[in-house]
Design a protein around this motif. Structure first.
Motif, short mmCIF file in Angstrom:
data_model
loop_
_atom_site.label_atom_id
_atom_site.label_comp_id
_atom_site.label_asym_id
_atom_site.label_seq_id
_atom_site.Cartn_x
_atom_site.Cartn_y
_atom_site.Cartn_z
N ALA A 33 1.08 -1.25 -0.41
CA ALA A 33 -0.28 -0.08 0.18
C ALA A 33 0.79 1.21 0.04
N GLU A 34 2.26 0.95 1.13
CA GLU A 34 2.89 2.21 0.49
C GLU A 34 3.84 2.50 -0.61
N ARG A 35 3.76 1.58 -1.28
CA ARG A 35 4.25 1.51 -2.72
C ARG A 35 3.12 1.67 -4.21
N LEU A 36 2.01 1.90 -4.63
CA LEU A 36 1.52 2.34 -4.31
C LEU A 36 0.73 3.57 -4.74
N THR A 37 -0.14 4.14 -6.06
CA THR A 37 -0.98 4.81 -5.84
C THR A 37 -1.83 4.78 -5.07
N GLY A 38 -2.46 5.97 -4.47
CA GLY A 38 -4.39 5.65 -3.87
C GLY A 38 -5.06 5.33 -4.54
N GLY A 39 -5.31 5.43 -5.36
CA GLY A 39 -6.39 4.84 -5.53
C GLY A 39 -5.50 3.03 -6.41
N GLU A 40 -4.47 3.19 -6.55
CA GLU A 40 -4.53 1.32 -7.46
C GLU A 40 -4.66 0.90 -5.64
N VAL A 41 -4.70 1.17 -5.08
CA VAL A 41 -4.88 0.54 -3.38
C VAL A 41 -6.07 0.52 -3.14
N LEU A 42 -6.84 1.89 -3.85
CA LEU A 42 -8.64 1.38 -3.45
C LEU A 42 -9.02 0.38 -4.29
N ASP A 43 -8.74 0.73 -6.02
CA ASP A 43 -8.96 -0.83 -6.90
C ASP A 43 -8.57 -2.37 -6.54
N LEU A 44 -7.11 -2.39 -5.06
CA LEU A 44 -7.29 -3.25 -5.28
C LEU A 44 -8.26 -3.83 -3.98
N ALA A 45 -7.88 -2.78 -2.71
CA ALA A 45 -9.04 -3.34 -1.90
C ALA A 45 -9.87 -3.76 -2.27
N VAL A 46 -10.44 -3.35 -2.56
CA VAL A 46 -12.48 -3.71 -2.88
C VAL A 46 -12.08 -5.07 -3.27
N GLN A 47 -11.40 -5.61 -3.76
CA GLN A 47 -11.86 -6.70 -4.61
C GLN A 47 -11.66 -8.03 -3.67
N LEU A 48 -10.79 -7.78 -2.34
CA LEU A 48 -10.58 -8.44 -1.29
C LEU A 48 -10.96 -8.68 -0.24
N PRO A 49 -11.07 -9.52 1.08
CA PRO A 49 -12.05 -9.92 1.95
C PRO A 49 -11.92 -8.45 2.83
N ALA A 50 -13.04 -7.84 3.34
CA ALA A 50 -13.19 -6.70 4.42
C ALA A 50 -11.85 -6.69 5.56
N LEU A 52 -8.93 -7.75 4.99
CA LEU A 52 -7.15 -7.56 4.22
C LEU A 52 -7.53 -5.66 3.43
N GLN A 53 -8.73 -5.31 3.74
CA GLN A 53 -9.39 -3.96 3.10
C GLN A 53 -8.73 -3.08 4.26
N VAL A 54 -8.72 -3.46 5.19
CA VAL A 54 -8.20 -2.77 6.37
C VAL A 54 -6.92 -2.05 6.08
N VAL A 55 -6.24 -3.31 5.83
CA VAL A 55 -4.43 -2.57 5.93
C VAL A 55 -4.33 -2.15 4.44
N LEU A 56 -4.86 -1.98 3.93
CA LEU A 56 -4.53 -1.57 2.40
C LEU A 56 -5.65 -0.14 2.29
N LYS A 57 -6.17 0.59 3.23
CA LYS A 57 -6.96 1.78 3.08
C LYS A 57 -5.89 3.10 3.25
N PRO A 58 -5.53 4.23 2.20
CA PRO A 58 -4.79 4.75 1.69
C PRO A 58 -5.41 5.82 2.85
N GLY A 59 -4.57 6.38 3.15
CA GLY A 59 -4.79 7.64 3.62
C GLY A 59 -4.38 9.30 3.56
N PRO A 60 -4.60 10.10 3.67
CA PRO A 60 -4.10 11.48 2.93
C PRO A 60 -2.25 11.76 3.34
N ASP A 61 -1.48 10.34 3.70
CA ASP A 61 -0.12 11.35 3.73
C ASP A 61 0.60 9.83 3.18
N ASN A 62 0.04 8.46 2.79
CA ASN A 62 0.13 7.71 1.34
C ASN A 62 -0.69 7.69 0.20
#
Length: 136
Positions: A33-50, A52-62
């Protein structure tokens, strides 16, 4: 793919108990999640179980991808999971392979394309034919 199956597959690929696979998975996904853009993190997260989504939540600093190489990726996973770098490398490969199986369409390719060429040794096992677990 549901959460238990994801963790089970990482556990099998790493040869670790499920509780350890949870830690390794979390460390690898948090680093990804740190290495990807925030948009890509969100695209990935929506396809994973809840769970795992928690770990991938982008914030304003990432929102922007951090620039670090494959060696630093492995080091960050090792520190987060409290394992040596050899174990972290195996875990990263296992998580990438399981991630590829868990998400639909070309989303894994979208993730892989954001990583520089030096990540090849970590990502390519996930792309290789026959990388899926064989079920008896």
């Amino acid at each position: 793919m549901d959460y238990d199956t994801f963790v089970d597959q990482v556990a099998q690929r790493t040869g670790t108990p499920a509780v350890r696979a949870v830690e390794l998975t979390g460390a690898a996904l948090e680093t990804l999640a740190e290495r990807l853009t925030g948009g890509e993190v969100l695209d990935l997260a929506v396809q994973l179980p809840a769970q795992l989504q928690v770990v991938l939540k982008p914030g304003p600093d990432n929102e922007a991808a951090q620039r670090f190489g494959a060696a630093e990726f492995v080091t960050r996973v090792a520190v987060r999971a409290r394992v040596d770098e050899s174990t972290a490398r195996v875990a990263v490969r296992a998580v990438f392979t399981t991630l590829r199986e868990a998400i639909r369409g070309g989303e894994f390719d979208d993730v892989a394309v954001q990583l520089p060429r030096e990540y090849r040794e970590l990502v390519e096992p996930a792309l290789a034919p026959g990388s899926a677990l064989r079920r008896p």
